[in-house]
Design a protein around this motif. Structure first.
Motif, PDB file in Angstrom:
ATOM      1  N   PHE A 463       0.849  -1.192   0.000  1.00 56.29           N
ATOM      2  CA  PHE A 463       0.000   0.000   0.000  1.00 56.29           C
ATOM      3  C   PHE A 463       0.884   1.241   0.000  1.00 56.29           C
ATOM      4  O   PHE A 463       1.782   1.375   0.817  1.00 56.29           O
ATOM      5  CB  PHE A 463      -0.901  -0.008   1.243  1.00 56.29           C
ATOM      6  CG  PHE A 463      -1.968   1.045   1.212  1.00 56.29           C
ATOM      7  CD1 PHE A 463      -3.133   0.845   0.493  1.00 56.29           C
ATOM      8  CD2 PHE A 463      -1.797   2.242   1.885  1.00 56.29           C
ATOM      9  CE1 PHE A 463      -4.113   1.831   0.462  1.00 56.29           C
ATOM     10  CE2 PHE A 463      -2.763   3.225   1.857  1.00 56.29           C
ATOM     11  CZ  PHE A 463      -3.936   3.008   1.144  1.00 56.29           C
ATOM     12  N   SER A 464       0.655   2.149  -0.933  1.00 55.63           N
ATOM     13  CA  SER A 464       1.505   3.345  -1.019  1.00 55.63           C
ATOM     14  C   SER A 464       0.712   4.645  -1.095  1.00 55.63           C
ATOM     15  O   SER A 464       1.295   5.724  -1.168  1.00 55.63           O
ATOM     16  CB  SER A 464       2.414   3.243  -2.255  1.00 55.63           C
ATOM     17  OG  SER A 464       1.621   3.118  -3.431  1.00 55.63           O
ATOM     18  N   ASP A 465      -0.609   4.540  -1.060  1.00 54.59           N
ATOM     19  CA  ASP A 465      -1.452   5.734  -1.208  1.00 54.59           C
ATOM     20  C   ASP A 465      -1.677   6.411   0.145  1.00 54.59           C
ATOM     21  O   ASP A 465      -2.761   6.343   0.729  1.00 54.59           O
ATOM     22  CB  ASP A 465      -2.791   5.335  -1.837  1.00 54.59           C
ATOM     23  CG  ASP A 465      -3.622   6.569  -2.208  1.00 54.59           C
ATOM     24  OD1 ASP A 465      -3.048   7.668  -2.243  1.00 54.59           O
ATOM     25  OD2 ASP A 465      -4.836   6.407  -2.436  1.00 54.59           O
ATOM     26  N   GLY A 488     -11.085   8.129   2.326  1.00 50.84           N
ATOM     27  CA  GLY A 488     -10.080   7.096   2.100  1.00 50.84           C
ATOM     28  C   GLY A 488      -8.656   7.564   2.263  1.00 50.84           C
ATOM     29  O   GLY A 488      -7.723   6.773   2.126  1.00 50.84           O
ATOM     30  N   GLY A 489      -8.446   8.841   2.547  1.00 51.07           N
ATOM     31  CA  GLY A 489      -7.094   9.376   2.703  1.00 51.07           C
ATOM     32  C   GLY A 489      -6.439   8.868   3.978  1.00 51.07           C
ATOM     33  O   GLY A 489      -7.105   8.677   4.997  1.00 51.07           O
ATOM     34  N   ILE A 490      -5.128   8.648   3.909  1.00 46.07           N
ATOM     35  CA  ILE A 490      -4.368   8.212   5.081  1.00 46.07           C
ATOM     36  C   ILE A 490      -3.219   9.185   5.279  1.00 46.07           C
ATOM     37  O   ILE A 490      -2.401   9.394   4.380  1.00 46.07           O
ATOM     38  CB  ILE A 490      -3.810   6.780   4.893  1.00 46.07           C
ATOM     39  CG1 ILE A 490      -4.962   5.782   4.719  1.00 46.07           C
ATOM     40  CG2 ILE A 490      -2.934   6.385   6.079  1.00 46.07           C
ATOM     41  CD1 ILE A 490      -4.493   4.397   4.328  1.00 46.07           C
ATOM     42  N   THR A 491      -3.180   9.808   6.449  1.00 47.96           N
ATOM     43  CA  THR A 491      -2.120  10.768   6.762  1.00 47.96           C
ATOM     44  C   THR A 491      -1.435  10.327   8.045  1.00 47.96           C
ATOM     45  O   THR A 491      -2.082  10.197   9.083  1.00 47.96           O
ATOM     46  CB  THR A 491      -2.699  12.186   6.952  1.00 47.96           C
ATOM     47  OG1 THR A 491      -3.500  12.533   5.820  1.00 47.96           O
ATOM     48  CG2 THR A 491      -1.588  13.208   7.124  1.00 47.96           C
ATOM     49  N   ILE A 492      -0.138  10.081   7.946  1.00 44.07           N
ATOM     50  CA  ILE A 492       0.649   9.707   9.129  1.00 44.07           C
ATOM     51  C   ILE A 492       1.341  10.972   9.611  1.00 44.07           C
ATOM     52  O   ILE A 492       2.120  11.587   8.882  1.00 44.07           O
ATOM     53  CB  ILE A 492       1.686   8.619   8.782  1.00 44.07           C
ATOM     54  CG1 ILE A 492       0.994   7.373   8.230  1.00 44.07           C
ATOM     55  CG2 ILE A 492       2.509   8.261  10.011  1.00 44.07           C
ATOM     56  CD1 ILE A 492       1.956   6.325   7.687  1.00 44.07           C
ATOM     57  N   ALA A 493       1.048  11.377  10.846  1.00 49.12           N
ATOM     58  CA  ALA A 493       1.559  12.658  11.353  1.00 49.12           C
ATOM     59  C   ALA A 493       2.296  12.473  12.668  1.00 49.12           C
ATOM     60  O   ALA A 493       1.883  11.688  13.514  1.00 49.12           O
ATOM     61  CB  ALA A 493       0.408  13.635  11.548  1.00 49.12           C
TER      62      ALA A 493
END
Length: 904
Positions: A463-465, A488-493
């Motif tokens: 998974f890269s999105d 569906g967005g994934i944000t790692i913060a």
């Protein structure tokens, strides 16, 4: 069974509820004025400002004007921005006006709330400061809200990095000034290093509203603001000592992660003494002999660098430099350096070039800076956990303002796994499941290392999105945050504190338009594309709502509940649905430090299988108790810092007030005469004791001291031999000789130049001695803690010795100033540029990581030399400062006289 307190809260509400209810009557009054305020023309509305100021001049108070002023400010915001503050926002504004902290959830419009008390308090024409955590927010908020203030006839300024003094002075003179906490603090320190009052940029500290008040007054208050200049290069010593640390074994030191401390054990000390002795760096027998104080400091820093500071967690190495990572925001802080040699120890550890150490030239804590304001208030989304600190240190009450719409976010209980691996497996599965359902996910981590580890795990799953938001990618930050609410967005913060951009479901309309249409001119094409973007985002928002809103997934608990709450608060904005959950393991730092071994053995006995999690409210409560312990320890650290800084602060106030008086005085002559008389009295009293016989006088020593201190060779032995001469006669003759010498010098220099010389010598000497005094207090502070072993209170010892050092400073000031003025034979000669000290600030913006003061600037220096200036011969003048009286004797400043010829 309900307690009496619980019953009272049910019947009458909490104290917070009662405070909020007490504001309702004035909200009703403001709302009652709305029809007639709406009926005013733009010019009539603007004229209200002059009307209010007239009423203030006639004796009304700001409290008297609150209702009509808030009504006018709300109507102005509606007309200019298309935003009408809600009733809860009016209440938030009242809390700010009443010197309180308004706790308002993310997305509740705190920036707009501030305009209400800002407008009201700006009517006094004494200035209002709105304090933000970074330049971006200061510029953004000033640009937006200045439209409201300008509409009402007020001026707005903004202080950001890169402005010169004239621009800063203009901004501070405005009715409303937006600035970062660092710019305000450093401008204050720099103002008190100026040599003329008209060079200063700030005016009185009237009223400040601090945005993200918990970040500025709590997180950043652990360390003082420091302006410093470089010391001698000692890189060889750092490298030598650094080579010893890897040789040590675990038994040679004691590491306490909970207290964040590391010390040498007895065996480690002995081993280190042998190594230092062999290297020729140990004086005497023991490492702890007094002559080895500096070496002890270096070896302790080297041990900390190796055992307490981890690469890619506390700092990273980039382009051959050690760059600090902020523990709260996870951002790089280029330009910021650890003080007292710790940064050099890290550079030695990482084998990069070691930069020279710095000497403190001026410093102040945020606590003492912001307590100078006559009136202080603040706003944030998370302050209640630190309410005790705000009350104790700043006298500020925290009031929770209800949201405009009910919060629909569901905060689920934590899931606790036995191992980190099991935890990450569950996290990956949950992220992918949410993505399939179209639910936007914000994943919170506590460090860069962990955010990148999670990103790698996702990539291995194919998974890269997704987006990664941490210190290494903060250039793209605003856009990443703005789009974190896309379905569906994934944000790692890495720690979402103080980002300054709301996460809106479907995406941020304004950000999309600004980025995608930046090169499209206004017209039908732009309007059509803008409408298409708005329509697309409306569709995306509905999809995100249908999927359950923003899902905040935290990979670990932070040591502060407030940081966890900031992360949670990103979901459920303005009544949107959402949910949050924390995934933990018994191997996490917080769990491990606070005794997870017992829990681990208990879970094994209960038969918890691999991959299973324990979910129970008791776990949450146990973690909260652990976090409270850490918060209490950090509060104690800040309180302790403040107790010691209060001692320095009292002395700082005396010095800065003295400097201001000196700069405002037209002439220093009377002050200098008093200092000279006191020096003479002290010297005479030393060698001619009171009520002593003439044969007991040490007149030869007195003559030598007068020559040394006043540069006067007087026949004191002959005077003392005269029949019937008294001590007062000798004192008066010395004074007369000194006065005559200074009178002749003043006639040679001229009154303008002499006044300049006196002021310059006095101010520069005061500054130099003050800097030395700060260093002395730093050294005293570093060792005074050991007095506790002798059953003495370190703080009281520090206060007593700091007072004695301050008295010595004042005595030294008199002696040095009088001696220099008696010898000076030249008004001024500027040093060569490479001799000027370099000044840099240390206390970076915790949210942007930008080094606002890394460039530094030189401090001018007054030097008394033996070269004389001939007013008629410009070739003898040397370099002349622009604001110095012209050596030709015209009485004008050099830049307006002979200096003007050189500027063409």
């Amino acid at each position: 069974m309900v307690s009496l307190g619980g019953l009272a809260r049910k019947l009458f509400g909490s104290s917070n509820d009662r405070r909020i209810r007490s504001l309702s009557s004035r909200v009703d009054e403001i709302n009652a004025l709305e029809p007639q305020t709406k009926a005013l023309t733009d010019e009539q509305l603007k004229a209200k400002t002059a009307e209010f100021r007239k009423q203030l001049a006639e004796g009304k108070s700001l409290d008297d004007l609150l209702v009509p002023a808030f009504a006018v400010a709300r109507e102005a915001a509606r007309r200019v921005l298309g935003l009408r503050p809600f009733d809860v926002q009016l209440k938030g504004g009242m809390i700010l006006h009443e010197k309180g902290i308004a706790e308002m959830k993310t997305g509740e419009g705190k920036t707009l709330v501030a305009t209400l008390p800002v407008y009201l308090n700006a009517l006094s024409e004494k200035g209002v400061h709105v304090v933000t955590v970074n330049d971006y927010l200061a510029q953004r908020d000033a640009a937006t809200m200045s439209r409201v203030y300008g509409f009402l006839g007020l001026t707005t300024g903004v202080i950001v990095h890169g402005l010169d003094d004239d621009q800063r002075r203009t901004a501070y003179a405005c009715d409303v000034t937006y600035a970062t906490n660092n710019e305000l603090g450093f401008d204050y320190l720099r103002d008190n290093m100026k040599f003329e009052k008209d060079q200063m940029v700030q005016r009185d500290h009237n009223y400040a509203i601090v945005d993200e008040v918990d970040s500025i007054l709590v997180d950043e208050a652990r360390t003082p603001l420091i302006i410093s200049g470089p010391l001698d290069d000692r890189s060889e010593l750092y490298n030598t000592i650094d080579a010893f640390i890897p040789i040590l074994e675990p038994s040679d030191y004691e590491l306490d992660e909970k207290q964040r401390s590391v010390n040498f054990s007895e065996s480690g000390t002995e081993k280190l003494e042998n190594l230092l002795r062999a290297a020729g760096h140990l004086k005497g027998e023991s490492l702890y002999d007094v002559e080895n104080v500096a070496i002890v400091h270096h070896v302790n820093n080297a041990l900390k660098a190796h055992k307490m500071f981890m690469r890619d967690k506390d700092y990273i190495v980039r382009n051959g430099e050690v760059v600090i990572i902020d523990e709260f925001t996870g951002r790089m802080m280029p330009g910021r350096r650890f003080s007292e040699g710790l940064h050099q120890a890290l550079e030695a550890k990482e084998k990069v070039q070691i930069q020279p150490e710095n000497q403190t030239l001026a410093s102040i804590t945020f606590q003492n800076y912001f307590r100078m304001y006559n009136k202080l208030s603040g706003m944030t989304g998370t302050a209640s956990t630190e309410a005790e600190e705000f009350g104790n240190i700043y006298g500020l009450d925290v009031v929770e303002v209800p949201t405009n719409l009910p919060i629909k976010r569901i905060d689920e209980d934590d899931e606790v796994y036995r191992t980190v691996e099991e935890k990450y497996q569950a996290i990956i599965a949950d992220i992918l499941d949410s993505h399939k359902r179209g639910q936007p996910v914000l994943v919170g981590t506590t460090s860069i290392e962990k955010s990148e580890y999670l990103a790698d795990r996702l990539r291995k799953e194919g998974f890269s999105d997704f987006q990664v938001l941490n210190a290494r990618y903060h250039e793209q930050e605003a856009f990443i945050v703005a789009q974190a609410g896309v379905p569906g967005g994934i944000t790692i913060a890495t720690n979402m504190a103080g980002r300054g951009t709301d996460i809106q479901l479907g995406g941020n309309v304004d950000m999309r338009i600004a980025q995608e249409l930046s090169d499209v001119e206004p017209g039908p094409e732009r309007d059509a594309r803008e409408a298409a973007i708005r329509e697309e985002i409306a569709v995306l928002k509905q999809k995100a709502l249908d999927a359950g809103g923003l899902y905040v997934l935290a990979t670990e608990r932070h040591e502060s509940r407030r940081i966890d709450n900031q992360l949670r608060g990103r979901s459920g904005r303005q009544g949107d649905p959402g949910r949050s959950k924390f995934f933990l393991s018994l191997q996490d730092d917080l769990m491990r430090i606070f005794g997870s071994e017992r829990m681990d053995s208990m879970l094994v006995k209960l038969g918890l299988k691999e991959g299973e999690a324990i979910v129970h409210p008791w776990i949450n409560k146990a973690l909260e108790r652990a976090q409270k312990k850490v918060e209490a320890r950090n509060f104690d650290i800040r309180k302790n810092l403040l107790k010691y800084d209060d001692v320095l602060n009292d002395q700082r106030k005396v010095i800065y007030e003295q400097r201001l008086e000196l700069m405002e005085a037209e002439s220093m002559t009377e002050t200098i005469e008093d200092m000279r008389d006191e020096v003479i009295q002290v010297l005479t009293g030393k060698h001619i004791p009171e009520r002593a016989y003439a044969e007991q006088w040490d007149v030869k020593a007195l003559r030598e001291d007068i020559l040394q201190s006043l540069n006067l060779d007087l026949p004191i032995e002959e005077w003392a031999a005269e029949e019937g001469i008294a001590e007062d006669d000798i004192v008066n003759r010395i004074k007369a000789a000194a006065d005559q010498e200074m009178k002749e010098k003043a006639e040679r220099f001229g009154p303008e130049l002499m006044a300049y010389v006196e002021r310059s010598v006095l101010l520069q000497t005061l500054d130099n001695l003050w800097r030395e005094h700060i260093v002395n207090l730093e050294h005293l502070r570093s060792v005074v803690g050991f007095r506790g072993y002798a059953q003495r209170d370190p703080l009281q010892e520090y206060k007593q010795e700091a007072f004695e050092l301050f008295q010595a400073l004042l005595a030294n000031l008199r002696n040095t100033v009088v001696g220099q003025l008696m010898r000076v034979e030249l008004a001024h000669q500027a040093p060569a540029p490479d001799e000027l000290p370099f000044m840099a600030g240390h206390h970076i913006d915790a949210t942007t990581g930008e080094d606002d003061f890394g460039e530094g600037y030189p401090i001018g220096s007054f030097a008394a030399t033996e070269v004389k200036r001939d007013p008629a011969d410009p070739s003898t003048w040397g370099e002349v400062a622009r604001n110095e009286p012209c050596p030709c004797g015209s009485g004008k400043k050099y830049k307006h006289c002979h200096g003007a010829y050189q500027t063409a």
